[in-house]
Design an enzyme around this catalytic site. Structure first.
Site, PDB file in Angstrom:
ATOM      1  N   THR A  39      -0.681  85.119  52.951  1.00  0.00           N
ATOM      2  CA  THR A  39      -0.219  84.415  54.288  1.00  0.00           C
ATOM      3  C   THR A  39       0.811  85.492  54.784  1.00  0.00           C
ATOM      4  OG1 THR A  39       1.581  83.118  53.520  1.00  0.00           O
ATOM      5  CG2 THR A  39      -0.656  82.241  53.239  1.00  0.00           C
ATOM      6  N   ASP A  63       3.445  80.079  59.076  1.00  0.00           N
ATOM      7  CA  ASP A  63       4.714  79.874  59.301  1.00  0.00           C
ATOM      8  C   ASP A  63       5.075  78.987  58.140  1.00  0.00           C
ATOM      9  OD1 ASP A  63       7.414  79.422  59.562  1.00  0.00           O
ATOM     10  OD2 ASP A  63       7.393  79.263  61.670  1.00  0.00           O
ATOM     11  N   ASN A  90       6.062  82.480  47.442  1.00  0.00           N
ATOM     12  CA  ASN A  90       7.180  83.730  47.578  1.00  0.00           C
ATOM     13  C   ASN A  90       7.663  83.677  48.900  1.00  0.00           C
ATOM     14  OD1 ASN A  90       7.783  86.435  47.170  1.00  0.00           O
ATOM     15  ND2 ASN A  90       6.377  86.781  49.022  1.00  0.00           N
ATOM     16  N   SER A 141      11.922  82.658  42.790  1.00  0.00           N
ATOM     17  CA  SER A 141      13.281  82.313  42.772  1.00  0.00           C
ATOM     18  C   SER A 141      14.246  83.480  42.906  1.00  0.00           C
ATOM     19  CB  SER A 141      13.504  81.263  42.078  1.00  0.00           C
ATOM     20  OG  SER A 141      15.045  80.654  42.150  1.00  0.00           O
ATOM     21  N   TYR A 155      22.067  79.963  50.463  1.00  0.00           N
ATOM     22  CA  TYR A 155      20.973  80.260  49.622  1.00  0.00           C
ATOM     23  C   TYR A 155      20.995  79.839  48.212  1.00  0.00           C
ATOM     24  CZ  TYR A 155      18.130  84.231  47.751  1.00  0.00           C
ATOM     25  OH  TYR A 155      17.212  85.256  47.148  1.00  0.00           O
ATOM     26  N   LYS A 159      17.627  77.802  46.409  1.00  0.00           N
ATOM     27  CA  LYS A 159      16.975  78.168  45.180  1.00  0.00           C
ATOM     28  C   LYS A 159      17.278  77.381  43.977  1.00  0.00           C
ATOM     29  CE  LYS A 159      15.265  82.074  46.892  1.00  0.00           C
ATOM     30  NZ  LYS A 159      13.908  82.080  47.091  1.00  0.00           N
ATOM     31  N   THR A 190      13.727  96.304  47.188  1.00  0.00           N
ATOM     32  CA  THR A 190      13.119  95.785  48.360  1.00  0.00           C
ATOM     33  C   THR A 190      13.967  95.954  49.557  1.00  0.00           C
ATOM     34  OG1 THR A 190      13.597  93.570  48.496  1.00  0.00           O
ATOM     35  CG2 THR A 190      11.776  94.285  46.872  1.00  0.00           C
TER      36      THR A 190
END
Length: 280
Positions: A39, A63, A90, A141, A155, A159, A190
């Site tokens: 996606t 979304d 993810n 996670s 955040y 998580k 990343t």
């Protein structure tokens, strides 16, 4: 935990394959001959993969903050293939700054993405996984799902929340042959830090506060090799039973080990007090 010696072709459903771990997962899986339903929010981000891999790579617009769209997309993915062996939840985002600095809209967005979106993705897949007699769920996670740092309150909230959800669900679905693994990477190379994360507007009162220490990490090269981390995620699917948690990166291991040691010591110091409140 044992690992199978042979690797069969599998079909994977992965949310958020435009970049980061999702993109690397798609590339490695397609490269080894697996099939991927991925996606995205912007299909042009994966146009090169579509061109290279053709029917092996199916793209869905999604979304994850839209619960109805999540269910429709997951249903369509399972209906369009004989079997989906692995769901990788993810899609996510970051939000950093002191709790007082965060706006209501920012808080809602990160909860809707990281927590609500992940919960709805897993819930939508469960009936299909049960019907096909099993499968594997991988929830991406972070070691921030067990460790906390200032400036990351929301955040961590999302998580820690999704980890509690996934751990509980793992016990519910084990009788159906469905395994659940929570992946907890450390810092990875990343675009996340300094890229996809959001930073709250600063309040003067927090100048020099630990809540802004994360700014010192922007632009610093992370320890984690994204390719190696993703390879470990893929390999985890061969393990039986499914590992509940998969820590990736020496920074993740070190910080989590220390946090759990500290938590255990604090718990043990309260044993007598805890027992003293039992009814006579």
């Amino acid at each position: 935990m044992t690992t199978n010696s042979t690797t069969a072709q599998r079909t994977w459903l992965i949310t958020g394959v435009s970049s980061g771990f999702g993109r690397e997962l798609a590339e490695q899986l397609l490269g080894r001959g697996d099939r991927v339903v991925g996606t995205v929010r912007k299909p042009e981000a994966v146009a090169d993969l579509q061109k290279q891999y053709g029917d092996a790579f199916r793209v869905e617009l999604l979304d994850v903050t839209d619960g109805d769209a999540v269910r429709a997309t997951v249903d369509r993915a399972f209906e369009g293939t004989d079997r989906i062996d692995v769901l990788v939840s993810n899609a996510g985002c970051g939000l950093f700054g002191a709790a007082e600095e965060l706006s209501d809209d920012q808080i809602k967005h990160i909860i809707d993405t990281n927590l609500f979106g992940s919960i709805q993705t897993i819930r939508a897949a469960l009936p299909h996984l049960r019907a096909q007699g099993g499968g594997r769920i991988i929830q991406i996670s972070t070691y921030g799902g067990q460790v906390t740092f200032p400036g990351s309150s929301m955040y961590h909230a999302t998580k820690w929340g999704i980890e509690g959800f996934a751990e509980s669900v793992s016990q519910e679905v084990a009788p159906f042959g469905i395994g659940v693994t929570i992946v907890e990477p450390g810092g990875a190379r990343t675009e996340f830090l300094g890229g996809s994360m959001q930073i709250a507007d600063e309040l003067p009162a927090y100048e020099g506060n630990p809540a802004h220490a994360f700014r010192g990490l922007i632009g610093v090269e992370a320890l984690g090799d994204t390719s190696k981390m993703v390879a470990a995620m893929i390999d985890s699917v061969e393990a039986e039973p499914a590992p509940l948690r998969l820590l990736l990166g020496s920074d993740a291991y070190g910080a989590t080990h220390q946090a759990l040691q500290d938590r255990l010591a604090a718990l043990e110091a309260q044993e007598q007090l805890a027992s003293s409140t039992d009814a006579d």
